[in-house]
Structure formats: C-alpha cells, structure tokens
Design an enzyme around this catalytic site. Structure first.
Site, PDB file in Angstrom:
ATOM      1  N   GLU A 130      78.161-101.341  15.287  1.00  0.00           N
ATOM      2  CA  GLU A 130      78.250-100.852  16.663  1.00  0.00           C
ATOM      3  C   GLU A 130      76.837-100.643  17.212  1.00  0.00           C
ATOM      4  O   GLU A 130      75.977-100.098  16.517  1.00  0.00           O
ATOM      5  CB  GLU A 130      79.007 -99.515  16.608  1.00  0.00           C
ATOM      6  N   ASP A 234      67.995 -90.939   3.237  1.00  0.00           N
ATOM      7  CA  ASP A 234      66.686 -91.412   3.736  1.00  0.00           C
ATOM      8  C   ASP A 234      66.460 -90.818   5.130  1.00  0.00           C
ATOM      9  O   ASP A 234      66.157 -91.524   6.090  1.00  0.00           O
ATOM     10  CB  ASP A 234      66.705 -92.949   3.797  1.00  0.00           C
TER      11      ASP A 234
END
Ligand code: ADP
Length: 330
Positions: A130, A234
């Site tokens: 998306e 991360d």
C-alpha cells in the site's frame, strides 16, 4: 537504517542510464527498455491478480529516503502502490519484509502499509505494498505513536525469535526460536555481529573485548525478566512517518519477538524521538529501571551492524560501547 548510510544509487533508472551510454546500437537500447518495461508489466500483472482488480501503471515516480532498495510509487487512475526493487537474490528479504508487515498489521495496533505481493521479474526482485500519503505530525501525533507502539509491544509470543529469518539493513538477522532471551541475544544478535565483524577484518580491535562482554552481560538482567513482545526491529527515525491525518505508521521492519526495550533503545540511537513519544509510551507501558544500561547493550547490535555494513567509521563507537558496558559489569 539512518539517512547517512550509503545511497546505493537508483536502480532501474540508473541501469538504463548507465547502460544506455554504453549501448550504441538501437537494437540493444530497445531490448534494454523492453526489459525494464517487462519488469513493470509483470509487477502490474501480479498486482492485478492479487487484488482481483486490473491494474495498469499510468505513472511511476522514484522515492528517495531508503538505504537499501530502489523505491517508487506506481499509479493508475485510481490506485497507488509503493514498490521496492533489488537484485533477484534479495527476494527472501522482501518475502520476510512482507511477512513482517503482515505480522504487525494483524496485531491491529499501529498502522503499517498493507503488503500486496512480491516476486521476481527479469532478474529483479520486487515488493509491492500500500502507498501511504504522508502528512505532518499534529499536536498529539507523537502521543498516539507512543501509545500505539506500547499496544504493539503488548502483543506477545511464547518464544523469542520468529518463524523466519529476515534482514537488518541488508545483513541477515537470525530469528531461531528460543525460550531464553539472554541466549538469544548472545547467539543471534551480539555474537552474530561480532563474528561477522571478525570476518570483516576487525578481529584484533574488538574480538577479545566482545567475547568478554558476551560472557558477562547477563549481569544486566539481574531481577529483570523480558517478555517476547512483537518488535519492529529497526525502529529509527527513518522508519516511521505520519499519514495525511497525522496518524503514525511504521515501515521497513525487521520483525521478531523480543524484549521491547530493544525497540525503544533503537529509537534513541540516532538522535531520539520527541519527548512526547517517550512520555506517552512510558505512561502506557512503563519501562524497567534497568533500561538505561540495557539500552546500550541493545544498541551495540545496531552499531556493530553499521560497522559490518558501512565500515571502519563505526569502529571507535563500537569499541567505546563495548568498553563502557564492560566497565559496568563490575
Ligand atoms: P529501504 O528498504 O531502501 O530502506 P524504505 O522502506 O525505508 O526503503 O522506504 C524508502 C522511503 O520511502 C522511506 O523513507 C519513506 O519515506 C517512503 N516509504 C516507505 N514505505 C512507504 C509506503 N508504504 N508508502 C509511501 N511511502 C513509503
């Protein structure tokens, strides 16, 4: 990964430009352009198949800001998708990224881009997800961010690790399941990066002190029992943004289940997030007092990863961190 990491260059456009300058015959040029078109045709076809609605690329624009892959937004007249490209042998990296996005999406907490598909087209691996139009943070955007991240961290698994390995930057990240966090961190995080650093030529500088730390760091966990929380893995400032309504979303994860302090530590590694974020997180899900010291242990993993990815510029920092931690082991 931080914005000062190497720009690996534009990918398809770069290949076309570079090769075009060397390819003198029209036939060769045409075949190169056909190859590029065929990649995008394959991607369009896959989007059409997966979504069940025909998708035909009407426009394509490169997006900067990433460190590892070549990113673009592709649009037809009604829909837009975010696409990353890399060499074909990076398909596993994209498959794991897609699974990570899915894992966070199914937690029903903080927003992530919905993954659509990944695959290989003409020696190029791709991931499609998306496209989220970004906007500005509003007054309470960071408060919402802190609360939603706390909600995500409340999603737990019975073991540390995950069902697949993934990557941190472009380094392999081992997620072998374990019921012991200290062993997990020693073997699959710090130990793994230290070994890689030795193989990369830094053995003399860090191996002995690194090994000592691996033997001694358990003292930082006295009286603290981590829970296997769903982690982004991360979470630096380049991996979150706000959507058009000012709501936070996170992307480019290196998902696994681990001590939530590891995620919060990484937010602090390259400058930190605004205070509102930390206050909201701590109100929603207070951190243990020992976080202050374990934070350094958790961030050492990322600094060693930077040493392994980007070279000796991170050596002094890695050594300082190891020495600092060793001095606190008593
Ligand atoms: P890389 O894997 O190369 O590090 P990222 O996943 O970080 O690339 O994406 C590069 C940039 O693209 C990000 O810094 C962000 O600005 C933007 N971006 C990432 N995901 C999306 C998305 N789903 N929709 C819109 N923009 C995105």
């Amino acid at each position: 990964m931080p914005n000062f990491c190497r720009q690996l260059g534009t990918f398809i456009a770069g290949i076309v430009n570079a090769l075009s300058s060397q390819v003198h015959s029209n036939d060769a040029r045409k075949s190169l352009i056909n190859c590029v078109n065929s990649i995008w045709n394959t991607i369009s076809d896959n989007i059409s198949t997966v979504t069940g609605i025909p998708f035909c690329i009407h426009s394509r624009r490169g997006i900067g800001g990433g460190c590892i892959n070549n990113a673009s937004v592709v649009q037809d007249r009604g829909r837009a998708y975010f696409v990353k490209l890399n060499d074909a042998d990076k398909l596993d990296m994209f498959t794991a990224e897609s699974a990570g996005l899915e894992e966070i999406a199914k937690s029903g907490t903080i927003r992530v881009p919905q993954p659509v598909c990944c695959g290989v087209a003409d020696s190029t691996a791709y991931i499609v997800m998306e496209f989220i139009t970004s906007g500005n943070a509003r007054n309470n955007s960071y408060v919402i961010f802190g609360q939603l991240l706390a909600d995500m961290h409340r999603v737990i698994h019975q073991n540390f690790g995950w069902h697949i390995d993934n990557t941190i930057g472009s380094t392999s990240q081992v997620n072998t399941r374990s019921d012991n966090w200290i062993n997990f961190w020693r073997d699959y995080r710090l130990g793994y990066q230290l070994e890689l650093a030795a193989r990369n030529g830094y053995a003399r500088e860090i191996q002995a002190r690194g090994d000592r730390l691996l033997q001694q760091f358990t003292v930082f966990f006295t009286g603290y029992i981590p829970t296997p929380s769903l982690l982004h893995g991360d979470l630096w400032s380049g991996n979150y943004a706000f959507d058009a309504q000012g709501n936070p979303y996170i992307f480019d994860p290196a998902v696994y289940y681990g001590d939530r302090e590891a995620d919060i530590a990484m937010t602090e590694l390259f400058g930190g997030f605004p205070t509102q974020f930390y206050r909201a997180y701590d109100d929603a899900f207070p951190l243990d007092n020992g976080y202050a010291i374990r934070k350094k242990l958790y961030n050492l993993y990322h600094v060693l990863n930077h040493l392994n990815l980007f070279g000796a510029g991170y050596l002094a920092q890695a050594r300082r961190m190891i020495d600092g931690l060793l001095s606190e082991t008593g």
